[in-house]
Each structure stands twice: as structure tokens, then as C-alpha cells.
Design a protein around this motif. Structure first.
Motif, PDB file in Angstrom:
ATOM      1  N   ILE A  28      24.129 -20.718 -21.000  1.00 51.47           N
ATOM      2  CA  ILE A  28      24.337 -21.274 -19.667  1.00 51.47           C
ATOM      3  C   ILE A  28      25.525 -20.546 -19.040  1.00 51.47           C
ATOM      4  CG2 ILE A  28      23.332 -23.529 -20.177  1.00 51.47           C
ATOM      5  CD1 ILE A  28      26.206 -24.629 -20.442  1.00 51.47           C
ATOM      6  N   LEU A  72      31.051 -25.043 -14.580  1.00 52.07           N
ATOM      7  CA  LEU A  72      30.104 -25.958 -15.218  1.00 52.07           C
ATOM      8  C   LEU A  72      30.207 -27.363 -14.638  1.00 52.07           C
ATOM      9  CD1 LEU A  72      30.254 -24.885 -18.983  1.00 52.07           C
ATOM     10  CD2 LEU A  72      28.612 -24.219 -17.221  1.00 52.07           C
ATOM     11  N   SER A  92      26.204 -28.168 -19.452  1.00 50.39           N
ATOM     12  CA  SER A  92      25.196 -28.191 -18.384  1.00 50.39           C
ATOM     13  C   SER A  92      24.997 -29.574 -17.787  1.00 50.39           C
ATOM     14  CB  SER A  92      23.862 -27.701 -18.928  1.00 50.39           C
ATOM     15  OG  SER A  92      23.330 -28.654 -19.845  1.00 50.39           O
TER      16      SER A  92
END
Length: 219
Positions: free
Chosen positions: A55, A112, A89
Motif C-alpha cells: 500500500i 495513510l 489502509s
């Protein structure tokens, strides 16, 4: 066109239920939350693989089975207030939000935090809050918690986190050195303040960075 709903159901059946994690509330949560919404578009086709995926900010979204194992061990109930350390995430926080009354999820990477908040708001998980900060400190302003789950490994469970647990509360956290095999540990805080420890198996997580974790300059 990928049938994400079918892939999600298959993941829950093969990756979670058949491996012994069969609490109805846990399975329902994983069937509800769309993991494909928590990965970048390049990896959406692999959203229901049983493995971690990259991510933003150089981090990863954890393997679905490990997320399920951690949450199951924490024994989340519908009246619980839960602290998650390492929101990433936002996926695990979303799962927790399906099972708990309230979830506070801390993340140290500003990028994030922004992305996780957008996802949580867009999917209308109104009982989940993403907070930017040092997860190793917990969230004393919101304590006490019924459960704390950590998606980052420490050399030990910080006392400050234990102090933010209610009597009967649980912490599930990986313990061990960075870049090595760690142990997923569950601590239960008894009424007299003593701790009961259970080892749940070998895992590998990113290190917990912060005041009560590892120094940022180390990695």
C-alpha cells in the motif's frame, strides 16, 4: 470483470472458516467489508489472495488470515471500545467496526491517515475513527479500552497500553525483533491487574515505531 463478492465469500470460506476461525460475527464482518476498496487499483485483482499487499507510504495491508486471527483472539464484542495501533489502509479498522461499538485506529503516516479516512467515510463506517499519531503511546484521551490490537511488532507490550485497558481487557500484539519471525501474543488483564499471556503463533509484521517502540532512525 472481477466478481469481488464471490471472491470475498470464497476467501472467507477457504482462508478463514476452514482454518478454524468460525465465530459468526467474525465471518460476517469479513463478508461485509470490501477489501478491494482498501488496496490500490493495481492490486485490486489480488485483493482476496491470502497474502499481504503493498500500500502507500511503503507499507502493507496484512494477510487476511492474520487479520482474522488477531481480531478473533481479541474477542471483540458488540459493546466493546477498541484501539487499533497501525491503521494502515483502514481495512482491519473497518472489520473491527463491524463487530465493536467504537473503534479508534492510530496511524503515524499522514498519507495513510488521509486515505484511510476517505475510505472509512465513503463506506460510511461511522463508528470508526482514524487518528494520526504515535501508536506506541496508545490513546489515553479515549481510554479505557476493552481491547487493543496492534499491526506492528514491539520488543515487548508497552506498559502504557496495558494501563489503557479495562479489567478483563485484551491486547493482541506481535512481539519480536524487526525483520524477523515474531510471536503473536495475547495478554488478558485480570481484575487484580495481573496479566495472562497466550502465544498464538509465528507472524511477521513491520516494527512499532515511536516513544514506546523502536526508534524511527533504526529503519
Amino acid at each position: 470483470m472481477i466478481d469481488f463478492a464471490a471472491e470475498r465469500d470464497a476467501m472467507v470460506e477457504h482462508t478463514i472458516r476452514r482454518r478454524g476461525l468460525d465465530r459468526p460475527a467474525l465471518l460476517a464482518a469479513f463478508r461485509t467489508v470490501p477489501r478491494e476498496e482498501f488496496v490500490s487499483g493495481n492490486y485490486a485483482g489480488h485483493a482476496y489472495d491470502d497474502g499481504p499487499l503493498p500500500i502507500e507510504s511503503g507499507q502493507t495491508i496484512s494477510q487476511p488470515y492474520i487479520v482474522a486471527l488477531t481480531i478473533d483472539a481479541a474477542g471483540i464484542g458488540p459493546t466493546d471500545k477498541v484501539l487499533e495501533i497501525g491503521a494502515g489502509s483502514g481495512y482491519a479498522a473497518a472489520i473491527l467496526g463491524q463487530m465493536a461499538r467504537e473503534v479508534i485506529a492510530i496511524e503515524r503516516h499522514a498519507e495513510l491517515v488521509e486515505l484511510a479516512r476517505e475510505r472509512i467515510e465513503r463506506l460510511r463506517y461511522d463508528n470508526v475513527r482514524i487518528v494520526e499519531g504515535d501508536g506506541s503511546r496508545g490513546c489515553p484521551a479515549e481510554a479505557p479500552f476493552d481491547a487493543v490490537v496492534a499491526a506492528a511488532s514491539g520488543s515487548h507490550v508497552p506498559t502504557v497500553l496495558v494501563d489503557q485497558l479495562k479489567p478483563g481487557g485484551r491486547i493482541v500484539m506481535p512481539i519480536g525483533a524487526p525483520h524477523s519471525i515474531q510471536s503473536l501474543v495475547k495478554l488478558t488483564k485480570k481484575e487484580d491487574g495481573t496479566l495472562e499471556r497466550e502465544d498464538l503463533g509465528a507472524v511477521r509484521f513491520v516494527p512499532l515505531i515511536g516513544e514506546h517502540g523502536f526508534a524511527n532512525t533504526t529503519f
